[in-house]
Design a protein around this motif. Structure first.
Motif, mmCIF file in Angstrom:
data_model
loop_
_atom_site.group_PDB
_atom_site.id
_atom_site.type_symbol
_atom_site.label_atom_id
_atom_site.label_comp_id
_atom_site.label_asym_id
_atom_site.label_seq_id
_atom_site.Cartn_x
_atom_site.Cartn_y
_atom_site.Cartn_z
ATOM 1 N N TRP A 39 97.035 97.311 130.494
ATOM 2 C CA TRP A 39 97.529 96.235 129.644
ATOM 3 C C TRP A 39 98.678 95.499 130.335
ATOM 4 N N TYR A 40 99.606 96.256 130.901
ATOM 5 C CA TYR A 40 100.741 95.661 131.607
ATOM 6 C C TYR A 40 100.257 94.743 132.726
ATOM 7 N N ASP A 41 99.288 95.203 133.509
ATOM 8 C CA ASP A 41 98.786 94.403 134.629
ATOM 9 C C ASP A 41 98.198 93.076 134.160
ATOM 10 N N VAL A 42 97.471 93.096 133.048
ATOM 11 C CA VAL A 42 96.887 91.854 132.526
ATOM 12 C C VAL A 42 97.998 90.918 132.050
ATOM 13 N N VAL A 43 98.966 91.471 131.344
ATOM 14 C CA VAL A 43 100.087 90.646 130.872
ATOM 15 C C VAL A 43 100.861 90.097 132.069
ATOM 16 N N LEU A 44 101.135 90.937 133.065
ATOM 17 C CA LEU A 44 101.867 90.488 134.253
ATOM 18 C C LEU A 44 101.127 89.363 134.971
ATOM 19 N N ASP A 45 99.810 89.472 135.058
ATOM 20 C CA ASP A 45 99.024 88.400 135.683
ATOM 21 C C ASP A 45 99.242 87.074 134.957
ATOM 22 N N GLU A 46 99.397 87.143 133.648
ATOM 23 C CA GLU A 46 99.584 85.907 132.880
ATOM 24 C C GLU A 46 101.010 85.392 132.955
ATOM 25 N N VAL A 47 101.994 86.275 132.780
ATOM 26 C CA VAL A 47 103.382 85.798 132.663
ATOM 27 C C VAL A 47 104.107 85.714 133.999
ATOM 28 N N GLY A 48 103.680 86.481 134.994
ATOM 29 C CA GLY A 48 104.260 86.388 136.322
ATOM 30 C C GLY A 48 105.630 87.021 136.505
ATOM 31 N N ASP A 49 106.171 87.637 135.473
ATOM 32 C CA ASP A 49 107.505 88.230 135.570
ATOM 33 C C ASP A 49 107.431 89.662 135.043
ATOM 34 N N PRO A 50 107.787 90.654 135.870
ATOM 35 C CA PRO A 50 107.674 92.043 135.429
ATOM 36 C C PRO A 50 108.555 92.385 134.230
ATOM 37 N N VAL A 51 109.711 91.750 134.106
ATOM 38 C CA VAL A 51 110.596 92.031 132.974
ATOM 39 C C VAL A 51 109.972 91.501 131.683
ATOM 40 N N VAL A 52 109.466 90.291 131.719
ATOM 41 C CA VAL A 52 108.820 89.714 130.530
ATOM 42 C C VAL A 52 107.557 90.503 130.196
ATOM 43 N N ALA A 53 106.803 90.888 131.210
ATOM 44 C CA ALA A 53 105.590 91.681 130.962
ATOM 45 C C ALA A 53 105.945 92.998 130.282
ATOM 46 N N ARG A 54 107.010 93.640 130.745
ATOM 47 C CA ARG A 54 107.438 94.903 130.118
ATOM 48 C C ARG A 54 107.873 94.659 128.685
ATOM 49 N N LEU A 55 108.588 93.574 128.449
ATOM 50 C CA LEU A 55 109.023 93.245 127.096
ATOM 51 C C LEU A 55 107.825 93.025 126.171
ATOM 52 N N VAL A 56 106.821 92.301 126.644
ATOM 53 C CA VAL A 56 105.607 92.075 125.848
ATOM 54 C C VAL A 56 104.961 93.422 125.497
ATOM 55 N N CYS A 57 104.882 94.314 126.472
ATOM 56 C CA CYS A 57 104.272 95.628 126.226
ATOM 57 C C CYS A 57 105.089 96.451 125.226
ATOM 58 N N LEU A 58 106.392 96.387 125.334
ATOM 59 C CA LEU A 58 107.242 97.113 124.384
ATOM 60 C C LEU A 58 107.098 96.541 122.970
ATOM 61 N N VAL A 59 107.006 95.235 122.855
ATOM 62 C CA VAL A 59 106.799 94.617 121.540
ATOM 63 C C VAL A 59 105.448 95.062 120.971
ATOM 64 N N ALA A 60 104.415 95.065 121.806
ATOM 65 C CA ALA A 60 103.090 95.507 121.345
ATOM 66 C C ALA A 60 103.129 96.953 120.877
ATOM 67 N N ASP A 61 103.795 97.823 121.653
ATOM 68 C CA ASP A 61 103.931 99.225 121.231
ATOM 69 C C ASP A 61 104.666 99.328 119.905
ATOM 70 N N GLY A 62 105.742 98.569 119.768
ATOM 71 C CA GLY A 62 106.506 98.595 118.524
ATOM 72 C C GLY A 62 105.680 98.137 117.337
ATOM 73 N N LEU A 63 104.869 97.104 117.539
ATOM 74 C CA LEU A 63 104.005 96.629 116.460
ATOM 75 C C LEU A 63 102.974 97.676 116.076
ATOM 76 N N TRP A 64 102.394 98.321 117.097
ATOM 77 C CA TRP A 64 101.347 99.309 116.827
ATOM 78 C C TRP A 64 101.896 100.468 116.001
ATOM 79 N N PHE A 65 103.166 100.828 116.250
ATOM 80 C CA PHE A 65 103.769 101.940 115.520
ATOM 81 C C PHE A 65 104.453 101.506 114.229
ATOM 82 N N THR A 66 104.438 100.209 113.915
ATOM 83 C CA THR A 66 105.031 99.727 112.671
ATOM 84 C C THR A 66 104.108 100.078 111.507
ATOM 85 N N PRO A 67 104.643 100.745 110.498
ATOM 86 C CA PRO A 67 103.789 101.171 109.382
ATOM 87 C C PRO A 67 103.567 100.079 108.347
ATOM 88 N N GLY A 68 102.725 99.133 108.651
ATOM 89 C CA GLY A 68 102.410 98.097 107.682
ATOM 90 C C GLY A 68 102.344 96.733 108.330
#
Length: 188
Positions: free
Chosen positions: A128-157
């Motif tokens: 997932w990170y690699d696909v996001v990185l290919d799109e955004v071009g910045d490893p910090v932003v790609a990591r942030l996107v992945c962390l947001v996705a993880d946070g959403l997945w674990f959000t109860p509702g």
């Protein structure tokens, strides 16, 4: 009408269900066979060991990840939009096969007894990170996107609904995606 799953798939479904709903320790050969409606001998024919059951579930996850990465890569609104939207609890259908498989493999990984489950989850996140990185071009932003996705997945509702305090409504998911995409544009 969809084709009837094979006996092997029914056994994996049973194992996945037991691991997800009752925990790994309850997913004994007897319990899996009973849940799948097969004999213990039939189960052992397809899965001669506990490792074989775990491997089967990991292989299922890998196939589901392949399909998800393909969908993410080809998403009309981009990988970030797809990834964030599909990570939100309100985007996941009840009894979603991918969600259920991730949950089962996560439960196996958390036991500490199945390194293959940990490796599969790590590989999933890397892909997932690699696909996001290919799109955004910045490893910090790609990591942030992945962390947001993880946070959403674990959000109860649902993300867009208010929490306990209705006055503290959450930002709409589209606003979160827009912010992440804006960060990606600034970093290029």
């Amino acid at each position: 009408m969809s084709p009837r799953p094979s006996a092997r798939e029914q056994m994996l479904d049973a194992f996945e269900h037991l691991v997800t709903t009752s925990g790994e320790r309850t997913a004994t050969f007897d319990a899996v066979a009973a849940e799948a409606g097969v004999s213990k001998g039939g189960l052992l024919y397809h899965f001669p060991s506990r490792e074989a059951l775990v491997d089967g579930l990991v292989e299922r996850l890998e196939a589901l990840i392949d399909a998800d990465v393909t969908a993410m890569t080809n998403a009309a609104d981009g990988a970030v939009d797809y990834f964030i939207r599909t990570s939100s609890p309100d985007a996941v259908a009840d009894d979603d096969p991918f969600d259920r498989c991730i949950t089962a493999v996560t439960n196996l990984a958390s036991s500490g007894r199945w390194p293959r489950a940990v490796e599969a989850l790590s590989a999933m996140q890397r892909r997932w990170y690699d696909v996001v990185l290919d799109e955004v071009g910045d490893p910090v932003v790609a990591r942030l996107v992945c962390l947001v996705a993880d946070g959403l997945w674990f959000t109860p509702g649902p993300f867009d609904q208010a929490t306990v305090d209705p006055a503290a409504a959450r930002a709409p998911i589209g606003d979160v995606i827009g912010l992440l995409q804006g960060l990606a544009r600034r970093s290029v």
